[in-house]
Every structure is written in structure tokens, then in C-alpha cells.
Design a protein around this motif. Structure first.
Motif, PDB file in Angstrom:
ATOM      1  N   GLY A  32       0.935  -1.008  -0.100  1.00 51.83           N
ATOM      2  CA  GLY A  32      -0.207  -0.315   0.289  1.00 51.83           C
ATOM      3  C   GLY A  32       0.510   0.693   0.101  1.00 51.83           C
ATOM      4  O   GLY A  32       1.320   1.640  -0.958  1.00 51.83           O
ATOM      5  N   VAL A  33       1.208   2.038   1.305  1.00 52.84           N
ATOM      6  CA  VAL A  33       1.705   3.235   0.803  1.00 52.84           C
ATOM      7  C   VAL A  33       3.065   2.749   2.058  1.00 52.84           C
ATOM      8  O   VAL A  33       3.533   2.697   2.259  1.00 52.84           O
TER       9      VAL A  33
ATOM     10  N   LYS B  53       9.950   6.535   1.525  1.00 53.54           N
ATOM     11  CA  LYS B  53      10.231   5.663  -0.572  1.00 53.54           C
ATOM     12  C   LYS B  53      11.697   6.001  -0.255  1.00 53.54           C
ATOM     13  O   LYS B  53      12.364   5.782  -1.081  1.00 53.54           O
TER      14      LYS B  53
ATOM     15  N   ASN C   6      -4.023  -1.233   5.254  1.00 56.03           N
ATOM     16  CA  ASN C   6      -3.254  -0.235   6.591  1.00 56.03           C
ATOM     17  C   ASN C   6      -2.459  -0.878   7.724  1.00 56.03           C
ATOM     18  O   ASN C   6      -1.570  -0.093   8.530  1.00 56.03           O
TER      19      ASN C   6
ATOM     20  N   ASP D 152      -1.719  -2.330   1.519  1.00 56.40           N
ATOM     21  CA  ASP D 152      -3.056  -1.271   1.455  1.00 56.40           C
ATOM     22  C   ASP D 152      -4.391  -1.314   2.632  1.00 56.40           C
ATOM     23  O   ASP D 152      -4.419   0.009   2.544  1.00 56.40           O
TER      24      ASP D 152
ATOM     25  N   VAL E  25       6.092   5.183   3.226  1.00 58.97           N
ATOM     26  CA  VAL E  25       5.750   5.778   4.453  1.00 58.97           C
ATOM     27  C   VAL E  25       7.085   6.858   4.119  1.00 58.97           C
ATOM     28  O   VAL E  25       7.355   8.026   3.687  1.00 58.97           O
TER      29      VAL E  25
ATOM     30  N   LYS F  87       3.517   0.335   3.915  1.00 64.51           N
ATOM     31  CA  LYS F  87       2.655  -0.539   5.041  1.00 64.51           C
ATOM     32  C   LYS F  87       1.545  -1.022   4.627  1.00 64.51           C
ATOM     33  O   LYS F  87       1.209  -1.068   2.864  1.00 64.51           O
TER      34      LYS F  87
END
Length: 100
Positions: free
Chosen positions: A2-3, A7, A45, A43, A5, A41
């Protein structure tokens, strides 16, 4: 995946995708211990990758919230897909903790 945090974190170097598989075997966790930080994370969360600096001069702890086995070995869609960057996440993590 997902995210992401952070990169620019060394663990995320050349990591583009991660598919944990149909069963996505991981611990359901959305929070870390105090003084830890989340790197990526899922997808949903839930935490995928996190790290914590241990006491001074005691190194870092990296938590990979994945089953380390890919479906290449078991042929089950319940494990992570080797077509994604799971192996890179694992190898980047090992390199990161051994060089810091």
C-alpha cells in the motif's frame, strides 16, 4: 503493498511492488512500539515494514511483516508473489541492518 511512508529508506531501494498473496499471511498491526517508525504499509493500512533503533550502539531492529516464503516454493497463492519485490525487500533489509 500500500503506502510507502519513507520512499527514500534504503530498504525501499528498487522496490516497486509487493504482493503478499491471496491469504496475505501477516500479523494484523497498525501501530508500532514507541520510538519506532513505519517504512511501508499494506493496502489495508496494516504495517508491512518498520524499524526501531535499539539502545545506543546496539544496532537497529527491522520488522518485515511478511511470510518469508514465496509461492515459488509452495505454489500457493497464499504466499507472496516472486514476480514482485519480496526478495528485494528481504535482501535490502539484511544489508541495511548489517551496514548500520
Amino acid at each position: 503493498m500500500g503506502v510507502v511512508v519513507d520512499k527514500n529508506h534504503p530498504i525501499m531501494k528498487n522496490v516497486k511492488t509487493f504482493d503478499a498473496g491471496g491469504d496475505s499471511w501477516h500479523i494484523k498491526a497498525r501501530e508500532t512500539e514507541r520510538n519506532s517508525r513505519i517504512i511501508a504499509k499494506y493496502d489495508d493500512n496494516e504495517i508491512l515494514i518498520a524499524e526501531k533503533q535499539r539502545k545506543e550502539n546496539m544496532g537497529r531492529v527491522v520488522v518485515l511483516n511478511i511470510n518469508p516464503i514465496s509461492n515459488k516454493f509452495y505454489g500457493s497463492s497464499g504466499f507472496w508473489s516472486p514476480r514482485t519485490d519480496g526478495a528485494r525487500i528481504i535482501s535490502n533489509s539484511i544489508e541495511y541492518i548489517t551496514n548500520h
